[in-house]
Every structure is written in structure tokens, then in C-alpha cells.
Design an enzyme around this catalytic site. Structure first.
Site, short mmCIF file in Angstrom:
data_model
loop_
_atom_site.label_atom_id
_atom_site.label_comp_id
_atom_site.label_asym_id
_atom_site.label_seq_id
_atom_site.Cartn_x
_atom_site.Cartn_y
_atom_site.Cartn_z
N ARG A 65 72.21 102.34 113.13
CA ARG A 65 70.93 101.99 113.65
C ARG A 65 70.78 100.82 114.57
O ARG A 65 69.58 100.47 115.31
CB ARG A 65 69.78 102.16 112.44
CG ARG A 65 69.42 103.39 111.87
CD ARG A 65 70.52 104.05 111.62
NE ARG A 65 70.50 105.44 110.70
CZ ARG A 65 69.98 105.45 109.66
NH1 ARG A 65 69.47 104.58 109.08
NH2 ARG A 65 70.01 106.53 109.14
N GLU A 85 72.85 108.36 102.23
CA GLU A 85 71.93 109.07 103.18
C GLU A 85 70.62 108.53 103.29
O GLU A 85 69.52 109.32 102.92
CB GLU A 85 71.97 110.55 103.07
CG GLU A 85 73.28 111.29 103.12
CD GLU A 85 73.93 111.21 104.59
OE1 GLU A 85 72.78 111.70 105.39
OE2 GLU A 85 74.93 111.24 104.87
N ASP A 86 70.45 107.28 103.41
CA ASP A 86 69.21 106.60 103.36
C ASP A 86 68.13 106.61 102.31
O ASP A 86 67.11 106.14 102.56
CB ASP A 86 68.48 107.11 104.46
CG ASP A 86 69.09 106.62 106.12
OD1 ASP A 86 69.74 105.51 106.01
OD2 ASP A 86 68.90 107.35 106.94
N ALA A 87 68.76 107.08 101.09
CA ALA A 87 67.74 107.14 99.95
C ALA A 87 67.81 105.66 99.51
O ALA A 87 68.72 104.85 99.63
CB ALA A 87 68.34 107.87 98.94
#
Lengths: 1151, 320
Positions: free
Chosen positions: A946, A762-764
Site C-alpha cells: 500500500r 487480509e487486513d483484519a
């Protein structure tokens, strides 16, 4: 490679020229000239906040004189001989008055000591006090103080070079364009509005076609609407009770003949058919003559709440028609002809719109909009305040004159030297609430604090355009990207959420015009063959081959050869005979030539091309490089011109010289200039999915970095700085233009795109501990706390006393100096006292001498550092200054240095934000056989959805950049013109330095030492640390404070509040059946309370400690009492209900 | 490596290049776990000395106290003594406040700018209490006196009137605690590649094809000899396992013309030190530290608790 090619070709050029000289000279060589150099030249000449500066300079230089001249006399209505006349006005040097002495001030001083950066408005007056009829003159009378915009022509910083600016404590890169009011920096936002004095054709809610004009003159602002309802045409004006038939109005203006009206509208039978019902209606009302019409209208007028002075002789209708109805068309000597023609044109355009829906005006079209910049808004405000002051002066004079006995001689000067103007200006700018009653303008939030979180945020607030519409409207039209925004407004930079698409930002080269004098343009038009309106009959007005000529919405006349006329005007403009910013626009559809010289139009410079051949040649650019030319000389020589949105419609603009065809009239300077400042930071934005660029525009403003060169001298309430900011390895031209490379907000981190440890979902991101040890992402947070040494009305004042060095409080006072203030450099922990202040116990009543007060007359009002455990800081600076009311104020800057921790937010420049998921030892990090070990690891899942291809190219370009030692470029759309390196050339560089062309590396696991199965995409990416840090957000509590009234835990982190089990959490627990948990959370841990309930009456009683039992005060007995537990809030509710005569009774049964 | 059934190895090291703070060596007859352990120890567990405590007396420079303290910490100090020094937490002689010569070294920095020129405060201005532990000197003796290297590492720049006065205490530490104690700038290894050229297949290629095959590698591994028209391996270690050559060969329709394997039991190490200790010493110290760690494991053999702790593993470690 683009750059290299160009470089080579320039060198080859001379040889070619010698060989094929003739051909070279004669043939129109389509060789692209690099026009980029114009952009820095333009920005150098105009600055980054030019819109604000230009308009403010215009206001203080020209407009203020006009305003004062227009309202230059104050004359008593009682005595003709008492008057005052302003002869001149000017703005002085910025200064302040300290103890009745005028002292010059610098902006930085104002920031530090909470002053307003303002300059006195000085006037020269001639006046007569009535005594002996002697005219007295007085010059340099100060009527108020004008806040001065930084870097404007009246600012002390104007024209100063870097060294002088540094001496004044100012950052040379600061754009200016804002005000300093009471120490805070305020910028007046650019306001977007529908253009004034223009006919706008659209439909109302019911779908009726209407023509509306918002008239704005120096005197009034009115709105006139002509609407077609049920085939009849009516006028809506708020002076009339309801709608008024338009034909009656025409008759009232002297247009008695219906034939003439029809002629004026146009003889097309379709128009006649449309207007017929209106004519019939007029006839049916029995209105035939002007007198009948005026009488009819007189009845339709709204009642005035108070009888105002108006000319009784001609009636109110006449004055309304003259001064309010389409006020921008002037009526001289009751000659209404021009106004009639104007109405006729409105009618004609309405009918055109009815017959053909395409001719309807688009309200969202940028050409129909005007941007009100600070100068315009200030002038409006000043005008109102100036007039109010004059009116009040007049009133006071009249009142004093009407009094029978006057003690002192009347001095008219004293009435104009009050501080109503200063106060008004200061209050309006500091609150942002514009309340101009004269123009019925009540707007809120017009000014904004200049964001100083980052340099980009400060720049962003200068270009921000706030909308006129309220944000709640659910229409998508105004929010959509308009094609006419091209090059004027940034397509990327808009906030997300409710104001998405409404708040906009200016593009890089946009210029906002200021008002220009109409006089010379009018006479020029007549010289160029415009037939005067006065000399034309209605019939001639709309001849099929004639075009109406309109100047700023006014009809000047008509012209038979519009194209020739427009060309002549443009030629004159290019020759510098008329102002650069006058726009000439031939509207073929409406058979009109629009000339505009009004302020607030957006325009941009473009290169002029003759039949597709650019006027700018190599030699011009060379001259620019050599410093012989400036941007203005390009304008003066007619190589470049400004086009506004309307005139762009008459132009065919080629993006590049090679795209130019025979019809091309203009060529863009550089395509990347369609983006604004914030979007200009993104490398390769044209490779990204569009919303990503929008996200980055918002995030770039939250990135920490250097905020200004004077950042360590500033005393802002909150400053975030990065310890080691870097210049991005992958730059763009915009970055260089706005000096982001000097005030960077981020660091070049070596990023490996791979999965690692699972703490990167999750984008960490996973960070390398050694990188953090060495200073990556380390930041400084400085917070200001202020203490005031108050003086009281009885003459006593607070005092700061020596700290106790031993005893009970001594350990809390360790950081205090002998003067009672915290010493700079000391480490401050929570609960440490930073000022040992004492206040007198008695502050009211009779005057006391503070020296007489004994120590026992003072009580402790020490201030201690608040902050949760572990939030230690250091005292950075202590500043003492006197505030506005003369009290001493002591400001402490408390500094914290923070290294990144798990949960801090980071982001690349592509709208890819993420929090730090875990921090890993360097030896566990993967490494390449060259020994490269990444600084952070990003999960590859960030890419597919994205689609931020720009980020991948940034990584490649950055990697090539570090290998070959040259900063690579990634300007928007720059591949074509050599302002962005292509992936091809980057790959070549990579291969040259022994990397894989695709940027992937062969990587070993740091934990096992085995090679990883896949090649890993690794290279440097510019990462920003965002201001959201765990330390500022982390919060938990066990026991803690409660709200007094409900006895429930407080709310919010700052009050050490509890975490709410809300409605939805409660629903979950109910659904799960955890009844005891609900009981515990909602009652036991919140606000348990024991009450005595009377079983008989069901009301609450009390517990009597004397009788050791509950007593019901209603039944006056303790016989039937029960004890039970309630939430305190419930008991409160019962009592509140009782207080409003509702009796809640509790019925108890055995459980 | 199917031939190796037993885990018993006799690793050998062959130094190839030793140049002060740079060295390159081969580690053979062992597997990745050994090589990686050595690498990890070099980065994180070889002790050095670095400034750990800073007491600032006067600081009127533009940089704040923490900033300067952080910068001081990152200055590499010559740490030949580090192995024999005590960790201040284990030191019996003192409590680590710099009073004790066994665990700490004291530094003083007293600089004030008097001139109009900006004054660079560098690591050379640090006065050490122990001459053997001093800031690393990067000066290249061949370069002139005013070359930038000779001026040391810049700590802060001072303008006229600004002053910096401080006392700093350097302590022994390891890179695991903070990167400033890590003696290694770069420690990396690679598997030694084994390149096999199928000569028979190679001969079927045209000279142009051979040339393009050679050029397909981003690093210079192969060379095409124009005279003999042969593809030669010039530097196998330049190969970065990018497989470009193999892909190229496949694209040319000749898979297998070049085959490259990683030798799984031999490694080429590259070590660069920060200057705190010599690169060669770093390797030796790393081996020492590694040995000590193993000794620590073996020590627990004698204790009964270890048996409980490790169970069967403990028995296995003892060779049972």
C-alpha cells in the site's frame, strides 16, 4: 521544529532590525511571510459552502429582479386594455401558512415536521382589468414560494452567532448551502458544463475540424457548428435540414463580396487556399447576392410541425439568422456585421487548427468549463416557471374574454397567484429532475440528499461536482487529472468505479463566480483604447500586431498594445474599480485578449508579487492577527487577487516566496489548499501512494462520529453516532479550518503493527477486549419509524387506544404508555408493539361521525418493532406532528448502542480499511515495560504494497504528541512552511521522552511473558469506525418465506430470503459431479411440485381426489397418467408457454 | 539458565515502593511463566466491585440511558470487601437483584439542576448503601477544596431543569468478564538488566566518544563522569532493551564495550491500581487468587475423573 524556528526568529527580528536598519529597509528580504492566517480568515468570511450561498444570494438579490423585469407584462391579445405589469419583486421572510395564518418558520422546525423551508415571492403590480381603463396598483402579491437556502441572505440563520443558532436548534458548524424540501435536506449539485458563448475548436467523430458555439441568452439556447468537410466549410444548425454552405450564410447576412470575407478571415494565402473551395461551391450553386442566398436557405429549412407566428415580410431565414444562429451575438436593426465578423473569426480559428493541430481547444481544460451552482440552476427554473405562469395567465384571460357571456368580472390578479411556481420549484428540487422545456433541458439527478452519516459527508456533498457527460463513455480524457485543476479542484477526492474522475470536488479555496454586469466593463475597455468593431474594416481586423478583445465570447474590437491594455485592466481591478472576479487573459497564440465576467468560472485567491517580491509583508499579517485587517481589505488593498484558470496562464506562480524569481507575478497562499475538505483530513497525504488518499476520501464519509451539534434533536431516518468520538492527535490545518476537531469521527487507538493470532490476515485487525469494554468503537444507531393516524374520506379516522394490561397481547404491549404510544426510555424487543392503533373498518361512503363509531367498528392496525432476534433497542424519542395532508404523524426514534464485534469495519485515515478479526482479552495482549498495551493490532503486511508512509508518520507523530502533550500537525506539503512536523523533529521528541527514535518498542508477549523477538512499531493512530456493521448484514435462514408466483425462496435479507445457489455455484457442483446435491438444492429445498403428466399427449393434467387418479384434461381420460416431480418454476414455464400458444410436451420414458 | 535443572523454585518478593495505588517490587528466583501468571491474575482475576445493574427512573440529561449506565459501570468503587463477597451467581441468599448484602451493594443517584450554571453530576453524588463500598476518591488531601480532583468523576452534566434519578446495583466481578472489574490500571514487569562495561575497551575511547555513547541511549542509563572520565551505570532499570548503546558501540567499531543481558530469573514489577484496592493489596490478592486456582487443580487430584481428564499430566502434576 519548523514552528519553533519561526517562533524564535520572530523574537529575534526586532534586534536585527535595529542593528542593520538601512539594509533591512532597502534590500528585498526574501523572508517567507507566514500567509497561512489568510486561509482561516477567508473561510471565516465566506463559509464552507460559499459557492452555493453566493450564487443563491445573487439569484434572490439580483437575478430574480432581472428575470421579472424582462418578462414584466401580461397583455391580453384580445383586449389591449387588459394588462398587468410587474413593477417590483422581492423575497420575504421564510414562513409557512397554517390555517390561513402566516407563521414564520425556522429550518429545524421544517426538518422535524416535514415542511418546506420557503419564503413567499412578493411582487408589486400595476394592472388594468379593462373596466374604465383605470390603472390599479397592488403591492405584496404573493406569486409563489421560493425554497430558501440555509444560511443565505434570506434565511433566518443569516448573520446569527453561535448562541442564537443554538436557540434556533441549529448546529453552528453546519455549512448551509442546501434546501429543506418536505423535511428532507436537498442540495443542488454543482453541474460541470462546457462554457457557453465561446468558440470551441475540436474534431468530430470522423476527424473533421469544427468550430462550435453553444449560445445562451435570456431568450434561447442554441448550438451552432461550423464544420469543414471534404475541404468545404458548412454550417450545421438544427433549423436547417442538413448542412448549409457557410459562404451562402455569409451572403445571406449581407456579405456579398467574397473579397471582404477573405479579408476578414485574414489575408494569409494559406487561409485563402482553405476557403477557396467553399467560395467556389457557393458560386457553383448560383448564389451571388443576399436575396439569392436567402432564397437558397429558405429551401433548406426544416418544415415546422405547426405554423408559428413569424414575420412573413422578411422570411423565416432572416429571423433564424438573427435570433438563433450564434444567438449570443446580438443583431440590432438588421446590422449583421458583428455576426459576420464573429463567423469570420470562427473560420479563422478553424483554419489555424487545420494548419496547426496544437491550436485545437481542449474540452477537458478547466478554463473551458463552467460550474453551474444552485443559484444559476434555480434562476433557470424560476424563469421557466414564471414565463409559463404568465403565458397561462394570458391564455386563460383570452379564453375567458372569448366566451360570450361572462358571469363574473375578470380579475387579472387571480391568475398570477396560483401555486404553479411553488409546486414547480418544490417538485424539481425534491426529485432532482430538471425539465425546462424552454431551454430543452432535461436532466435527472440534479439534487441529492445531504448525507448526514457524518459531518464530512455533509460537507462533501456541498463541494461535489457532477459531470455533464454520461458515465458510460469509455474515453479516458475527461477522467484524467488535468493540470489546470491545480488549486481549483481536489486531485484526490473522486469516487472509484464508473464515475471515477468525472465526479469531482472543489478545493479548499475555490470560488465560483457569479454573473457580473458587462456594461461598465465594455465602456471601460473602449476608454482604454479598444478600437470599436463597427469602425474597423475586414482588412484591419487581423493586422499582425493587433489583438482582438473579447468580452465573454463577444468581440468588442481590437487593441494594438494588448499587454498594456491587460495591465491597465488588472490595475483597475486591483484598485477595486472593476469587480474582483473579472478575468483578463492575453492569449498570445490566438492574438486575443479574453475578458470574462460571466458566472460559473472557478477561481482562487493568490498573493500578488511584484517582480518576485510578495506584496504581503509581515506587518500586514500582524494587522490581520490584531484584527485590524480582514480578508476583504487584503483584496481591496491589492495584496491578493482572484485568478481564474485562464488568467493563471498569464501568471507565473511561485509555490513559496523563496522560489520566486524576477518573473514571478503571484505566490501561492498555502500549498495544502489544493486539496478539498475530505482529502484535508489525511495527515501527511503527500507521503502516501495517491490512490490511498482517494480511498480515504470515500471512506471518511462513511465514518461514524458526531454529525452535528444538534444531532440529538434531529429526526433523520438513520443516524450513526459514536459514543466517545475524539479529536485526532495528529491534525492538519484543514481539520481545524473545517472544525473536524469539534465534530470528530474516530478515536485515537494505540496500534501495534505486528502479527498476532492469525486472525489478522487480509487486513483484519485484532482488538483488545478491555478497550472495547471501556468504550472504544462503541456506537449508537438510531432508526426512525413513523406511524400516521390517517383521516378517511368518510370522516372516520384512525385512533390510538389504551393498551391492554392483561390478557393475550399484554406482554407485547409492555412498553406502551397509557396513551397507546411507546414510552421514551423503554427497551423495545422484536415484535413489541410501539403504537396501539386502530383503524375503522369502513373508510368509504357516507360521512360518519367518528364519535358514533363503536369499538367493534375498528380493527387492529398495531405496529410492532421489526428486527431479528437480539436486535433490541430503546425508544429514544417520540415526536408528534401533523404532516402535509393534516394527518397526525407519530415518529419514533429507536436507539441501539452497539459495541464492536467481530466483522465490524474499521479504517485508519490512509485508505487502510479492515474488519475486526478477533477480540482478545487484555491479559493476552502484548505489553511494553512501561505498561502500554495496544488497543488494536494491525498486520504489517498492510504496508509494503500500500505504501502508506503517511500512516507510519502519523503513528510517530501521534506517539510524540501524547508524550509531549502537543497536538502535532501533518498538513499536506506542510514540512516546508511549518504546518507539518518533520520526522526528524518527531524522532527528537520521542527520544527526549525515552522512546526509540524509530517508534519501535520492546514488547513482551501477554501469553507467555517472554519478550518478543522483534521490536514492534507501536503508537496511536486515528481510527474511524465505518458504518458497515455485521449486525446489519448478518443473515442466514432455514425455512422461510417463499415468493407466491414461483414458490421459490424470497431474495434479500430484508425479506428473510434464501441464499442463492447461482449459475457459477451450480457449475462447480456439476464439475464436481455432486448430482444429488444439485438436485437437493435446486429442487427439493427450493420449489418441489408434483404433477400429473399424460403419457399420451405429454401435457399436464390434474389429480382428481374423487377418482383418486390423475386426469388429463386434454385427452379427457385418466388412463395414461404418470406422477412426477418438477420444480414449480418449470410447471409455471410450461403453463406460460401454453398461454402464448406454444405447446411443450413432456415425453416420459422409464428410467 | 543452564544452572537450574530442577523446576523447584523458591520465588521471593521484595517490595521497593508502596504508595497507595502504586507499587513497585522485585520478583526473584522464578521464571517468566510465574511472573506472567501473576500479572495476568492481577489484570483479569482479582475481584472488585463495580456497578452492574442500573435502573433508571428519570433521565432528562443529554446522555442516553445506556451511556450513563456504561459510565457508571466504569467508576472504580473501593473494593476491600470484594474478596470476602460472593459472586451474585453463586449467592444463595438472593438472585442477584440487590436485595442481598452478601453479593451486592445498592446505590442511589438523585440529582436535579436548578441553577443557571451547568451542574456536574459526579461519582460523589452516588449514595451508597454500604459505606465501605463507595466511589474511589482521588482527592489529594494537600490540594484545596475546589481543585478538580475533589469533585469526583464526572458522570454527566446537567442544565437547568434536567434531572437524573436512578438506582444502581454494584456486584462483585473479575476483569475477565468486563474491564470495569479490573483493579489494575497498569501491571507490567521487565527483566532486570545486567549491564557489564568492559573497562579495558572503554578506556580506548576518547571522552567525546564516551559522551556520545552515553547520549545514544534514549533513557538515562549511563552517565559520563567528567572528572574521572568514566562511564557509569546510574540506573540500569531505565534501560528499555532498545540496544541503542550496543548499536552505537558497534558503529564506533568497539563491539562489546558494553554488554547487556536480561536476567531471566528476576523481574521488576510495576503495579498501578485503579484505586479500587490498594496496589499492595492487589498483589496480595493476586497471589491469593493464584493459590486458589492452584488449589482447584490440586483438588481434582482426589477425583477419579481428573485422572481420565489429565492422564499422564495429572500424574506429573502430583509430582509423580
Amino acid at each position: 521544529m519548523g514552528v519553533d524556528e519561526k517562533f524564535n526568529s520572530i523574537h529575534e527580528k526586532p534586534e536585527n532590525r535595529i542593528e542593520i536598519d538601512k539594509q533591512f529597509l532597502s534590500a528585498p528580504v526574501k523572508k517567507a511571510v507566514d500567509k497561512f492566517q489568510l486561509v482561516p480568515e477567508y473561510l471565516k468570511a465566506r463559509g464552507l459552502a460559499r459557492q452555493h450561498l453566493d450564487s443563491f444570494n445573487y439569484f434572490v438579490g439580483t437575478e430574480i429582479k432581472k428575470i421579472v423585469e424582462a418578462n414584466n407584462t401580461i397583455k391580453s391579445s384580445q383586449n389591449e386594455n387588459i394588462w398587468l405589469k410587474y413593477t417590483n419583486v422581492r423575497i420575504d421572510e421564510p414562513s409557512t401558512v397554517i390555517n390561513a395564518v402566516t407563521v414564520p418558520i425556522t429550518p429545524h422546525n421544517c426538518r422535524l415536521s416535514d415542511l418546506t423551508y420557503s419564503a413567499p415571492i412578493k411582487v408589486d403590480v400595476v394592472y388594468c382589468n379593462g373596466t374604465g381603463y383605470i390603472n390599479q396598483a397592488k403591492s405584496n402579491v404573493t406569486i409563489g414560494r421560493m425554497p430558501i437556502m440555509l444560511r443565505s441572505s434570506h434565511c433566518v440563520l443569516y448573520g446569527k452567532d453561535e448562541e442564537e443558532l443554538a436557540k434556533l436548534g441549529e448546529c453552528p458548524l453546519d455549512p448551509g448551502g442546501y434546501f429543506i424540501i418536505k423535511g428532507t435536506e436537498k442540495v443542488i449539485l454543482i453541474q460541470e458544463q462546457l462554457s457557453k458563448n465561446r468558440i470551441i475548436i475540436d474534431t468530430d467523430k470522423k476527424g473533421c475540424v469544427q468550430a462550435s458555439v453553444t449560445s445562451s441568452t435570456e431568450v434561447t439556447k442554441t448550438k451552432t457548428v461550423i464544420r469543414m468537410e471534404k475541404e468545404k466549410i458548412y454550417l450545421y444548425l438544427n433549423q436547417f435540414k442538413g448542412k448549409v454552405p457557410i459562404m451562402v450564410v455569409m451572403k445571406a447576412m449581407g456579405m456579398e463580396s467574397d473579397q471582404e470575407v477573405v479579408q476578414m478571415v485574414g489575408r494569409d494565402p494559406r487561409y485563402g487556399a482553405l476557403i477557396l473551395p467553399s467560395i467556389e461551391e457557393c458560386a457553383s450553386k448560383g448564389v451571388y447576392t443576399q436575396r439569392e442566398a436567402l432564397e437558397f436557405l429558405e429551401k433548406e429549412l426544416t418544415r415546422l410541425p405547426y405554423s408559428s407566428v413569424h414575420n412573413q415580410r422578411e422570411g423565416r431565414t432572416m429571423s433564424i439568422l438573427r435570433d438563433i444562429f450564434i444567438a449570443n451575438v446580438r443583431v440590432t436593426q438588421n446590422n449583421f456585421r458583428a455576426k459576420c465578423i464573429y463567423v469570420a473569426v470562427m473560420l479563422r480559428r478553424m483554419m489555424e487548427a487545420i494548419l496547426n493541430k496544437d491550436t485545437m481547444d481542449d474540452k477537458d481544460y478547466v478554463g473551458n468549463k463552467r460550474l453551474e451552482v444552485s443559484g444559476q440552476l434555480l434562476s433557470l427554473l424560476f424563469e421557466d416557471l414564471f414565463k409559463t405562469m404568465n403565458d397561462e395567465a394570458r391564455k386563460i384571460i383570452d379564453i375567458t374574454l372569448s366566451k360570450q357571456s361572462r358571469a363574473s368580472r375578470l380579475d387579472i390578479i387571480q391568475f398570477i397567484t396560483r401555486d404553479s411556481i411553488s409546486m414547480g420549484l418544490e417538485r424539481t428540487i425534491s426529485t432532482g429532475n430538471f425539465d425546462v422545456k424552454r431551454f430543452r433541458m432535461h436532466r435527472k439527478g440534479m439534487t441529492q440528499l445531504v448525507g448526514r452519516l457524518s459531518y464530512i459527508q455533509a460537507l462533501g456533498s456541498m463541494t461535489k461536482i457532477s459531470p455533464q457527460f454520461e458515465k458510460s463513455r469509455k474515453v479516458s480524457g475527461p477522467r484524467a487529472l488535468q493540470p489546470s485543476q491545480w488549486g481549483m479542484l481536489c486531485p484526490c477526492d473522486t469516487p472509484e468505479g464508473e464515475s471515477c474522475g468525472l465526479v469531482k470536488n472543489l478545493a479548499l479555496l475555490t470560488h465560483v463566480t457569479t454573473d457580473q454586469d458587462e456594461g461598465p466593463i465594455i465602456s471601460l475597455c473602449y476608454c482604454l483604447g479598444v478600437e470599436d468593431l463597427e469602425l474597423l474594416s475586414g482588412e484591419e481586423l487581423h493586422m499582425p500586431n493587433s489583438f482582438l478583445v473579447m468580452l465573454n465570447g463577444l468581440i468588442l474590437g481590437k487593441h494594438l498594445k494588448p499587454q498594456r491594455f491587460a495591465n491597465a485592466m488588472r490595475k483597475l481591478r486591483r484598485a477595486g474599480k472593476i469587480n474582483n472576479f473579472v478575468s483578463i487573459f492575453v492569449n498570445e497564440k490566438q492574438h486575443c485578449v479574453y475578458i470574462a465576467s460571466d458566472g460559473g468560472r472557478v477561481c482562487r485567491p493568490l498573493v500578488i508579487a511584484d517582480k518576485g517580491i510578495s506584496r504581503i509583508k509581515e506587518n500586514h499579517m500582524r494587522e490581520l492577527k490584531d484584527g485590524v485587517r480582514t480578508f476583504d481589505s487584503f483584496l481591496a488593498d491589492g495584496l491578493i487577487e482572484y485568478l481564474d484558470v485562464n488568467e493563471e496562464n498569464n501568471a507565473l506562480i511561485a509555490l513559496y516566496e523563496k522560489d520566486a524569481t524576477h518573473e514571478t507575478t503571484h505566490i501561492e497562499i498555502e500549498p495544502f489548499t489544493i486539496l478539498g475538505y475530505c482529502a484535508g483530513l489525511i495527515p501527511y497525504p503527500h507521503h502516501n501512494q495517491s490512490p490511498r488518499n482517494t480511498y480515504q476520501c470515500a471512506m471518511g464519509k462513511q465514518a461514524m462520529g458526531h454529525i452535528a451539534h444538534n444531532q440529538l434533536c434531529r429526526m433523520d431516518t438513520l443516524i450513526y453516532l459514536l459514543v466517545y468520538p475524539q479529536r485526532p492527535l495528529l491534525t492538519t490545518r484543514t481539520i481545524e479550518l473545517i472544525s473536524y476537531d469539534k465534530l470528530g469521527a474516530g478515536q485515537n487507538a494505540t496500534v501495534a503493527v505486528m502479527s498476532y493470532s492469525g486472525y489478522d490476515i487480509e487486513d483484519a485487525i485484532v482488538m483488545n477486549k478491555s478497550s472495547l469494554d471501556r468504550g472504544f468503537g462503541r456506537c449508537i444507531v438510531m432508526k426512525k419509524t413513523t406511524a400516521v393516524c390517517q383521516k378517511y374520506e368518510n370522516g372516520a379516522s384512525d385512533r390510538i387506544v389504551r393498551p391492554q394490561r392483561e390478557g393475550w397481547d399484554a406482554n407485547k404491549m409492555q412498553i406502551l404508555d397509557d396513551d397507546g404510544l411507546a414510552a421514551p426510555g423503554e427497551i423495545i424487543r422484536p415484535l413489541d408493539i410501539y403504537i396501539n392503533k386502530e383503524s375503522p373498518k369502513v373508510t368509504k361512503g357516507t360521512a360518519t361521525n367518528s364519535s358514533e363509531l363503536k369499538d367493534s367498528d375498528y380493527k387492529n392496525t398495531r405496529q410492532s418493532y421489526k428486527g431479528s432476534e437480539g436486535e433490541t433497542g430503546a425508544v429514544d424519542r417520540v415526536a408528534l406532528c401533523s404532516d402535509r395532508s393534516g394527518n397526525m404523524s407519530i415518529q419514533f426514534m429507536i436507539r441501539q448502542t452497539r459495541r464492536p464485534e467481530v466483522g465490524d469495519k474499521f479504517s485508519s485515515r490512509h485508505g487502510q480499511k479492515g474488519v475486526c478479526g478477533t477480540i482478545v482479552q487484555q491479559e493476552d495482549f502484548p505489553f511494553s515495560e512501561r505498561g502500554i498495551c495496544p488497543d488494536l493490532i494491525m498486520n504489517p503486511h498492510g504496508f509494503p504494497s500500500r505504501m502508506t508512509v503517511g500512516k507510519m508518520i502519523e503513528l510517530l507523530g501521534g506517539k510524540a504528541g501524547v508524550s509531549c502533550g502537543r497536538f502535532h500537525y501533518g498538513s499536506a506539503f506542510g514540512e516546508e512552511s511549518g504546518h507539518a512536523d518533520t520526522v526528524g523533529s518527531i524522532s527528537e521528541t520521542l527520544v527526549e521522552h525515552g522512546f526509540s527514535y524509530c517508534g519501535k518498542d520492546f514488547i513482551y508477549s501477554g501469553i507467555t511473558g517472554m519478550p518478543l523477538e522483534a521490536y514492534v512499531f507501536m503508537g496511536p493512530i486515528y481510527y474511524q469506525k465505518l458504518k458497515h456493521m455485521v449486525m446489519d448484514k448478518m443473515h442466514a435462514r432455514g425455512n422461510g418465506p417463499k415468493v407466491m408466483m414461483t414458490r421459490q425462496p424470497t431474495e434479500g435479507r430484508s425479506r428473510n430470503g434464501g441464499l442463492r445457489v447461482g449459475e457459477m455455484e451450480r457449475d462447480c457442483l456439476i464439475a464436481y459431479g455432486a448430482s444429488m446435491l444439485i438436485y437437493e438444492r435446486l429442487m427439493k429445498s427450493s420449489d418441489p411440485f408434483e404433477v400429473q403428466v399424460c403419457r399420451k399427449c405429454g401435457l399436464l393434467g390434474y389429480y382428481s381426489f374423487k377418482l383418486k387418479s390423475g386426469i388429463c384434461s386434454t385427452c379427457k381420460s385418466g388412463a395414461n397418467m404418470s406422477t412426477m416431480k418438477l420444480p414449480y418454476a418449470c410447471k409455471l414455464l410450461i403453463q406460460e408457454l401454453q398461454s402464448m400458444n406454444i405447446v411443450p410436451r413432456l415425453k416420459l420414458t422409464e428410467a | 539458565m543452564d544452572s537450574v535443572a530442577s523446576y523447584q523454585r523458591f520465588p521471593s518478593i521484595k517490595m521497593r515502593e508502596v504508595k497507595g495505588d502504586y507499587c513497585k517490587f522485585e520478583l526473584r528466583n522464578t521464571d517468566a511463566s510465574m511472573a506472567n501468571a501473576l500479572r495476568r491474575v492481577m489484570i483479569a482475576e482479582v475481584p472488585t466491585i463495580a456497578i452492574d445493574l442500573v435502573e433508571i427512573e428519570v433521565n432528562s440529561s443529554v446522555l442516553n440511558d445506556e451511556f450513563i449506565a456504561h459510565r457508571l459501570g466504569l467508576i472504580p468503587l473501593t473494593s476491600e470487601r470484594a474478596m470476602s463477597m460472593r459472586f451474585s451467581r453463586d449467592c444463595d441468599a438472593c438472585d442477584g437483584d440487590g436485595q442481598c448484602e452478601y453479593c451486592s451493594v445498592e446505590y442511589y443517584l438523585r440529582v436535579k439542576c436548578h441553577g443557571d450554571q451547568t451542574l456536574d453530576v459526579t461519582s460523589k453524588d452516588l449514595l451508597s448503601s454500604d459505606p465501605s463500598v463507595r466511589p474511589v476518591d482521588f482527592a489529594d488531601p494537600s490540594a484545596g477544596i475546589d481543585s478538580t480532583d475533589t469533585r469526583g468523576i464526572i458522570i454527566v452534566k446537567l442544565r437547568r431543569g434536567q434531572e437524573l434519578r436512578l438506582r444502581a446495583i454494584a456486584r462483585k466481578g473479575i476483569g475477565k468478564d468486563h474491564a470495569k472489574w479490573s483493579p489494575a490500571a497498569t501491571v507490567t514487569f521487565m527483566y532486570e538488566p545486567e549491564i557489564y562495561i568492559n573497562d579495558a575497551l572503554m578506556d580506548t575511547l576518547t571522552p567525546a566518544e564516551k559522551r556520545s555513547l552515553v547520549e545514544s541511549s534514549p533513557t538515562k542509563v549511563f552517565e559520563y563522569d567528567e572528572t574521572t572520565q568514566q562511564v557509569l551505570v546510574v540506573d540500569p532499570e531505565a534501560y528499555t532493551y532498545d540496544e541503542e548503546v550496543i548499536k552505537k558501540a558497534e558503529a564506533m567499531g568497539k563491539p562489546g564495550v558494553i554488554e547487556i543481558h536480561a536476567k531471566e530469573d528476576s523481574f521488576i514489577f510495576t503495579v498501578e491500581s485503579t484505586g479500587a484496592i490498594k496496589a499492595s493489596q492487589l498483589v496480595l490478592n493476586a497471589i491469593d487468587v493464584l493459590k486458589q486456582k492452584l488449589d482447584a487443580v490440586r483438588l481434582s487430584e482426589d477425583t477419579v475423573e481428573a485422572d481420565d481428564q489429565f492422564g499422564e499430566l495429572g500424574a506429573h502434576m502430583r509430582g509423580g
